[in-house]
Design an enzyme around this catalytic site. Structure first.
Site, mmCIF file in Angstrom:
data_model
loop_
_atom_site.group_PDB
_atom_site.id
_atom_site.type_symbol
_atom_site.label_atom_id
_atom_site.label_comp_id
_atom_site.label_asym_id
_atom_site.label_seq_id
_atom_site.Cartn_x
_atom_site.Cartn_y
_atom_site.Cartn_z
ATOM 1 N N GLY A 109 0.816 -1.213 0.000
ATOM 2 C CA GLY A 109 0.000 0.000 0.000
ATOM 3 C C GLY A 109 0.844 1.256 0.000
ATOM 4 O O GLY A 109 0.371 2.346 -0.357
ATOM 5 N N ASP A 110 2.117 1.113 0.386
ATOM 6 C CA ASP A 110 3.089 2.209 0.329
ATOM 7 C C ASP A 110 3.996 2.097 -0.892
ATOM 8 O O ASP A 110 4.202 3.068 -1.628
ATOM 9 C CB ASP A 110 3.969 2.201 1.577
ATOM 10 C CG ASP A 110 3.248 2.684 2.821
ATOM 11 O OD1 ASP A 110 2.533 3.694 2.732
ATOM 12 O OD2 ASP A 110 3.397 2.051 3.879
ATOM 13 N N THR A 111 4.584 0.918 -1.101
ATOM 14 C CA THR A 111 5.639 0.801 -2.104
ATOM 15 C C THR A 111 5.119 0.824 -3.536
ATOM 16 O O THR A 111 5.811 1.315 -4.437
ATOM 17 C CB THR A 111 6.472 -0.464 -1.868
ATOM 18 O OG1 THR A 111 5.622 -1.620 -1.890
ATOM 19 C CG2 THR A 111 7.189 -0.391 -0.517
#
Length: 395
Positions: free
Chosen positions: A178-180
């Site tokens: 969800g971040d990368t």
């Protein structure tokens, strides 16, 4: 002979990002040679205080979390809430190509450092932001003011809705995709905008929403629902459209086997000592195997569970798409990882031991990206940065 400069050498990036998503994006740029200047508040990026730490590190200047995604960057500490800090930041922007931030919508505006303000200082500027639900400049989400982290993006973007052992038990994916994933997409967007700026002299606003990125990652749920009306749900370790395609138990762990092409299915059956299955019309084509999924999975599992991962590898490696499910120890011992230099040593302040972090997956024959330096100390490069941008110490 010294290595050639990275493909992004000369690209100056002012990095205001914190946590994982933003720093991962600017790390990707730094790995390829961009000069990434990490602007931190006087107390430093909060993730400097996250572990894990080396056993002999009593200083604890930063831990593995910060080290991993802030390598190849330089640090300067500025208080953007002060007039002096904002003035110095504006001087940096005037000489930069890119600004990246991942604050909540409106934070930079309230500091007096909005995109519109910075664009007036540097019309070529690429201003990139990463937020949970995007920026109103590119599409006003009803969730624009909601804070978001990896787990929120995974939940709302669809990946949890198709991940899990059973339809009623969604699961978070292990790494922080969800971040990368949004970070990687933003890095691509930055380079696209920088290319446009090189051609035209015109900068622009680049915006990534974590929600949008995970939805794009889960692209098949959109066409499945559109084409069939089906609402996809978790299906364990299999695949709704391909068979066999997933995880199978071995005697000492798990292996992944994928036969989306019919010839791979026939090769798998031969390796299992069941060539008759490869000729059976019930299983001849992928769609047939999907229709008889339970039978296919049972047959493959009956074979794999009698063998070790190494034995399955010996039988299938190079013939059928296959891979063992590795843990970190397996990865550290894998000759592929060594050959591809995917584990990189870096020094760690406060420790006599060398730290190991993930390497650079993008391979290039002329301008190979690399891990050139450890993560910076807070304000470590302030004097050099000020000198390069013609900023006095009192500014």
């Amino acid at each position: 002979m010294s290595p050639l400069p990275g493909a992004l050498a000369g690209l100056k990036v002012i990095d205001l990002t914190v946590m994982l998503a933003g720093p991962f994006c600017t790390m990707l740029l730094a790995d390829q040679g961009a000069d990434v200047i990490k602007v931190e508040p006087p107390e430093g990026d909060n993730t400097r205080r996250f572990g894990p730490y080396m056993a002999d590190d009593e200083q604890r200047i930063f831990g593995g979390y910060f080290q991993s995604v802030n390598r190849n960057k330089r640090s300067i500490a500025l208080d953007l809430k002060s007039a002096g800090g904002r003035a110095t930041f504006e001087r940096l922007v005037a000489g930069a190509d890119v600004v990246v931030e991942n604050f909540r919508a409106g934070v930079m505006d309230r500091l007096g450092l909005s995109y519109e303000h910075l664009r007036a200082i540097n019309p070529r500027l690429v201003y990139a932001c990463l937020r949970g639900f995007g920026d109103p400049r590119t599409g006003a989400s009803p969730y624009v003011d909601w804070p978001a982290y990896d787990v929120v993006a995974q939940a709302m973007g669809g990946v949890m809705g198709i991940t899990g052992p059973t339809p009623d038990q969604p699961l978070k994916v292990g790494p922080g995709i969800g971040d990368t994933v949004p970070a990687t997409m933003l890095a691509f967007g930055i380079l696209a905008a920088a290319r446009h700026a090189d051609r035209t002299g015109e900068g622009q606003f680049v915006d990534i929403a974590m929600y949008d990125s995970i939805l794009a990652l889960c692209e098949r749920i959109a066409f499945q629902h559109s084409y069939t009306g089906v609402v996809p749900h978790p299906e364990g370790n299999g695949h709704p459209l391909l068979c066999p395609f997933g995880l199978f138990r071995a005697a000492d762990g798990w292996v992944a086997i994928a036969c989306p092409q019919d010839r791979f299915w026939r090769d798998l059956c031969a390796a299992m000592g069941r060539p008759e299955l490869g000729q059976d019309p019930r299983y001849a084509l992928n769609n047939d195997r999907v229709a008889h999924k339970a039978d296919v999975i049972a047959a493959v599992t009956a074979w794999t569970e009698t063998l070790t991962k190494a034995q399955v590898s010996a039988a299938l490696g190079g013939e059928v798409p296959f891979g063992p499910v590795n843990d970190a120890a397996d990865i550290f011992a894998d000759p592929h990882v060594a050959a591809r230099e995917m584990l990189q040593p870096v020094e760690h302040p406060g420790s006599t031991h060398t730290a190991i972090i993930a390497g650079v997956p993008l391979r290039m024959t002329r301008t190979q990206g690399r891990v050139r330096s450890r993560a910076p100390l807070l304000d470590e490069h302030a004097d050099a940065i000020r000198a390069e941008f013609g900023i006095g110490v009192a500014d």
